[in-house]
Write an enzyme that holds these catalytic residues in place. Structure first.
Site, PDB file in Angstrom:
ATOM      1  N   GLU A  70      -2.316  -7.184   7.389  1.00  0.00           N
ATOM      2  CA  GLU A  70      -1.061  -6.898   8.065  1.00  0.00           C
ATOM      3  C   GLU A  70      -0.969  -7.663   9.384  1.00  0.00           C
ATOM      4  OE1 GLU A  70       1.908  -6.452   8.088  1.00  0.00           O
ATOM      5  OE2 GLU A  70       2.295  -4.321   7.732  1.00  0.00           O
ATOM      6  N   HIS A 120       0.834  -1.206   0.000  1.00  0.00           N
ATOM      7  CA  HIS A 120       0.000   0.000   0.000  1.00  0.00           C
ATOM      8  C   HIS A 120       0.869   1.256   0.000  1.00  0.00           C
ATOM      9  CE1 HIS A 120       0.865   1.084   4.191  1.00  0.00           C
ATOM     10  NE2 HIS A 120       0.779  -0.205   4.465  1.00  0.00           N
TER      11      HIS A 120
END
Length: 243
Positions: free
Chosen positions: A136, A23
């Site tokens: 994550e 990201h």
């Protein structure tokens, strides 16, 4: 390059091309890169992209389109967090959304996640699916806790959230941090699931921790230089990898 494990051959129809994208810069990264304890700040809950992050998204989008890659990708899978969803729709989504196309849902509504970004169209873009397995490192850090699926569906109407079983986040714990080994095992589970998909060219929009710990489990049968290249940390935001 000399490969200690020898040469391996696989029929093309048994292979997939996987593009791994970290990201773009999130608000938590700005202070977290200076002081790791900043990741404990509750103000960074489900952190969104910074203005620089959106610039990085735009730059990668230009590359994906100018290279023709956008026409090759069959599917985009994104971690269901604000920063990864914003990166996914910004890079792989259609042009700016207009209200006159009432039969086309936007991938992202205007100002989703306090982004000050316009709506993004789902017109002429690959399907984008959210999946929990590529999230994550779980636990303790508020920036890694997701919102409810119901809220995301309002902000990202054309993203497919059907793979997510629970509306609320039942994976993230405020007092238990997922171990590196658990994260790596989750990454391997994700890749094993990926091989069951029919799509041949897939983009994954995920996180640096997930990429690092997952990829370190691979390359043990390769030359040490290849192993090192596979498992290094993604130092830049929105970097494109091909496996």
């Amino acid at each position: 390059m000399d490969c200690g494990a020898g040469t391996c051959l696989f029929p093309l129809h048994r292979c997939k091309t996987i593009h791994l994208v970290r990201h773009a810069q999130g608000i938590h990264n700005v202070e977290g890169d200076k002081n790791y304890k900043a990741y404990l700040n509750p103000d960074y809950f489900d952190a969104h992209l910074t203005p620089l992050g959106w610039e990085q998204v735009d730059n990668l989008r230009k590359h994906v389109h100018s290279s023709g890659l956008i026409n090759k990708i069959d599917l985009v899978i994104a971690s269901p967090l604000m920063r990864t969803l914003q990166t996914a729709v910004g890079v792989f989504g259609g042009e700016g959304y207009t209200d006159d196309k009432t039969d086309v849902l936007p991938l992202m509504v205007a100002n989703a996640g306090n982004s000050f970004h316009g709506a993004i169209s789902s017109h002429n873009c690959p399907p984008i699916v959210a999946g929990e397995l590529c999230r994550e490192h779980l636990g303790v850090h508020p920036c890694d806790k997701r919102r409810s699926v119901s809220e995301y569906q309002f902000l990202f109407p054309a993203v497919d959230f059907s793979l997510i079983d629970s509306d609320e986040d039942v994976w993230w714990k405020d007092n238990v941090r997922e171990t590196k080994e658990e994260l790596a095992a989750r990454g391997v589970e994700f890749l094993n699931w990926l091989w069951t998909r029919k799509e041949k060219e897939i983009a994954i929009v995920t996180h640096s921790g997930f990429l690092f710990h997952t990829l370190t489990t691979f390359g043990n049968d390769c030359h040490p230089l290849v192993k090192k290249e596979i498992s290094k940390h993604a130092q830049f935001y929105s970097v494109l990898y091909i496996l």
